[in-house]
Design a protein around this motif. Structure first.
Motif, mmCIF file in Angstrom:
data_model
loop_
_atom_site.group_PDB
_atom_site.id
_atom_site.type_symbol
_atom_site.label_atom_id
_atom_site.label_comp_id
_atom_site.label_asym_id
_atom_site.label_seq_id
_atom_site.Cartn_x
_atom_site.Cartn_y
_atom_site.Cartn_z
ATOM 1 N N GLN A 6 -69.517 -103.116 -23.448
ATOM 2 C CA GLN A 6 -69.608 -101.778 -22.873
ATOM 3 C C GLN A 6 -70.206 -101.856 -21.465
ATOM 4 O O GLN A 6 -70.856 -102.846 -21.117
ATOM 5 C CB GLN A 6 -70.483 -100.879 -23.753
ATOM 6 N N GLU A 13 -69.417 -104.182 -28.552
ATOM 7 C CA GLU A 13 -68.876 -103.216 -29.505
ATOM 8 C C GLU A 13 -67.602 -103.778 -30.119
ATOM 9 O O GLU A 13 -66.791 -104.386 -29.437
ATOM 10 C CB GLU A 13 -68.572 -101.881 -28.827
ATOM 11 N N SER A 52 -64.329 -103.000 -33.052
ATOM 12 C CA SER A 52 -63.581 -102.099 -33.932
ATOM 13 C C SER A 52 -62.836 -102.968 -34.940
ATOM 14 O O SER A 52 -62.101 -103.878 -34.550
ATOM 15 C CB SER A 52 -62.595 -101.248 -33.142
ATOM 16 N N ARG A 90 -69.523 -96.730 -35.055
ATOM 17 C CA ARG A 90 -69.421 -97.814 -34.079
ATOM 18 C C ARG A 90 -70.207 -99.046 -34.527
ATOM 19 O O ARG A 90 -71.353 -98.936 -34.941
ATOM 20 C CB ARG A 90 -69.952 -97.355 -32.732
ATOM 21 N N THR A 131 -71.887 -101.617 -32.946
ATOM 22 C CA THR A 131 -72.431 -101.915 -31.627
ATOM 23 C C THR A 131 -73.732 -102.699 -31.770
ATOM 24 O O THR A 131 -74.538 -102.411 -32.646
ATOM 25 C CB THR A 131 -72.714 -100.605 -30.856
#
Length: 167
Positions: A52, A58, A60, A122, A124
């Protein structure tokens, strides 16, 4: 001769005492239940893995979550809160837990499920500690009874790792 209020007080006190004893017995009867839930969580795909703008990593993920939690339900179970967490260690923290998905199961009929989903929350990390990191996926559950204490447990699935490079 006893007054009406004295007699009503005696009846209500007796009823509340019996109710408390019944609730205690109900709560104790759950200790004899030995649940044997099963679960399997698979990572089907790492959709993206990026840094980020603020420097945090991060991820997915696409997940297959299948579980049979029907053995957790007794006559005293109101609902079961279930969630999948990614767990990993970093130099700053021995254990990091990130919730990826959660749900509430309100009946035994819905306790056997299969879900194909991306992480709901998320994944993260504060910093850039996720590259090449090994992690576990853990299915946690909290049993919320109608009466008595809550009970929590988990199933840990090991052997997952993130790539060395961002995608």
């Amino acid at each position: 001769m006893h007054s009406f209020s004295y007699r009503a007080n005696a009846v209500v006190t007796f009823a509340v005492t019996i109710l408390a004893v019944m609730c205690g017995m109900a709560s104790l009867s759950d200790n004899f239940n030995s649940p044997s839930p099963t679960a399997d969580v698979k990572v089907l795909n790492i959709n993206w893995f990026q840094k980020q703008p603020n420097g945090n990593d991060e991820v997915s993920l696409t997940l297959n979550i299948s579980a049979d939690l029907s053995s957790l339900f007794t006559w005293n179970t109101k609902q079961v809160f279930v969630f999948v967490a990614a767990e990993y260690g970093t130099p700053q923290n021995a254990l990091n837990q990130v919730s990826l998905w959660d749900g509430i199961i309100q009946s035994k009929e819905h306790a056997k499920f299969w879900i194909h989903t991306t992480n709901k929350y998320r994944f993260t990390d504060q910093g850039n500690n996720l590259r090449g990191k090994d992690f576990n996926l853990t299915l946690h559950w909290h049993i919320m009874p109608k009466t008595g204490k809550m009970f929590a447990d988990k199933i840990v699935m090991t052997g997952y790792s993130l790539p060395e490079e961002y995608r």
